[in-house]
Design an enzyme around this catalytic site. Structure first.
Site, PDB file in Angstrom:
ATOM      1  N   ASP A 132     -12.544   0.467  13.935  1.00 53.64           N
ATOM      2  CA  ASP A 132     -11.667  -0.684  14.101  1.00 53.64           C
ATOM      3  C   ASP A 132     -12.516  -1.894  14.508  1.00 53.64           C
ATOM      4  OD1 ASP A 132      -9.891  -2.611  15.089  1.00 53.64           O
ATOM      5  OD2 ASP A 132      -8.766  -1.198  16.325  1.00 53.64           O
ATOM      6  N   ASN A 180      -6.393 -15.431   6.232  1.00 48.94           N
ATOM      7  CA  ASN A 180      -5.737 -16.140   5.134  1.00 48.94           C
ATOM      8  C   ASN A 180      -5.981 -17.630   5.352  1.00 48.94           C
ATOM      9  OD1 ASN A 180      -3.492 -17.371   6.612  1.00 48.94           O
ATOM     10  ND2 ASN A 180      -2.622 -15.315   6.731  1.00 48.94           N
ATOM     11  N   GLY A 202      -3.099  -6.941   7.947  1.00 49.10           N
ATOM     12  CA  GLY A 202      -4.395  -6.292   7.846  1.00 49.10           C
ATOM     13  C   GLY A 202      -5.347  -6.670   8.966  1.00 49.10           C
ATOM     14  N   ASP A 209      -6.755  -9.509   9.577  1.00 44.67           N
ATOM     15  CA  ASP A 209      -6.385 -10.799  10.170  1.00 44.67           C
ATOM     16  C   ASP A 209      -5.359 -10.614  11.285  1.00 44.67           C
ATOM     17  OD1 ASP A 209      -6.327 -13.593  10.453  1.00 44.67           O
ATOM     18  OD2 ASP A 209      -4.892 -13.863   8.816  1.00 44.67           O
ATOM     19  N   SER A 247     -11.731  -8.919   1.332  1.00 40.95           N
ATOM     20  CA  SER A 247     -10.975  -8.922   0.076  1.00 40.95           C
ATOM     21  C   SER A 247     -10.655  -7.537  -0.478  1.00 40.95           C
ATOM     22  CB  SER A 247     -11.651  -9.762  -1.015  1.00 40.95           C
ATOM     23  OG  SER A 247     -11.533 -11.135  -0.732  1.00 40.95           O
ATOM     24  N   ILE A 299      -5.565  -5.956   1.032  1.00 37.79           N
ATOM     25  CA  ILE A 299      -4.390  -6.493   0.347  1.00 37.79           C
ATOM     26  C   ILE A 299      -4.760  -7.442  -0.803  1.00 37.79           C
ATOM     27  CG2 ILE A 299      -4.031  -8.456   1.875  1.00 37.79           C
ATOM     28  CD1 ILE A 299      -0.979  -7.676   1.724  1.00 37.79           C
TER      29      ILE A 299
END
Length: 167
Positions: free
Chosen positions: A10, A24, A32, A34, A121, A124
């Site tokens: 993690d 984003n 996710g 972020d 990337s 998602i």
């Protein structure tokens, strides 16, 4: 020469000078990696991101760019970068490489010696993990004076893809 290490785990629990957030463009949190970084890093990250949005990044952070904040993590800085969404119709690999290059440029400017990256990337945003690993490892090998880069990978599939690139 930069040492590249792989860690399965993690990223919000990594101890490093800087961790990279697969953000984003709004910089205001999401899902996710972020969302996890914003939740674990506390309100300071969101407050700094809001200040960035009120200033130079009024329209958000462009894909492939990077900017740093602090946060309540075991890292001095959080470097936010916006990865491209994968496309079958358009080659966006230069943008993915730019995420890594720009994050490392920011880390170098901050004086960070250790930087932890997620698989930018490859969640998602749909980038195939083997290609994301290839671009990330190649770019890091070319782009930094940081002493250690750690790719912190959430699952075995991602870990294995990055391990193949280091062999």
């Amino acid at each position: 020469m930069t040492t590249i290490r792989l860690v399965r785990g993690d990223i919000t629990r990594e101890s490093a000078d800087a961790i990279v957030n697969a953000a984003n463009s709004s910089l205001l949190g999401g899902g996710g990696v972020d969302g996890a970084i914003h939740r674990r890093g506390g309100p300071a990250i969101l407050a700094e991101c809001r200040r960035l949005r009120a200033g130079h990044y009024g329209k958000g952070l462009a894909t492939g760019q990077a900017v740093a904040t602090t946060g309540d993590l075991d890292a001095r800085w959080v470097i936010h970068t916006v990865g491209p969404r994968y496309s079958h119709e358009e080659d966006r690999s230069a943008l993915l490489a730019s995420c890594h290059r720009e994050s490392l440029r920011v880390a170098d400017e901050l004086g960070a010696r250790t930087v932890a990256f997620p698989a930018v990337s490859a969640g998602i945003y749909g980038w195939p993990i083997d290609d994301a690993a290839r671009i990330a490892v190649e770019t890091v090998r070319e782009a930094t004076t940081v002493e250690e880069v750690r790719f912190v990978l959430f699952d075995e599939k991602a870990y294995d893809a990055f391990a193949r690139q280091l062999d």
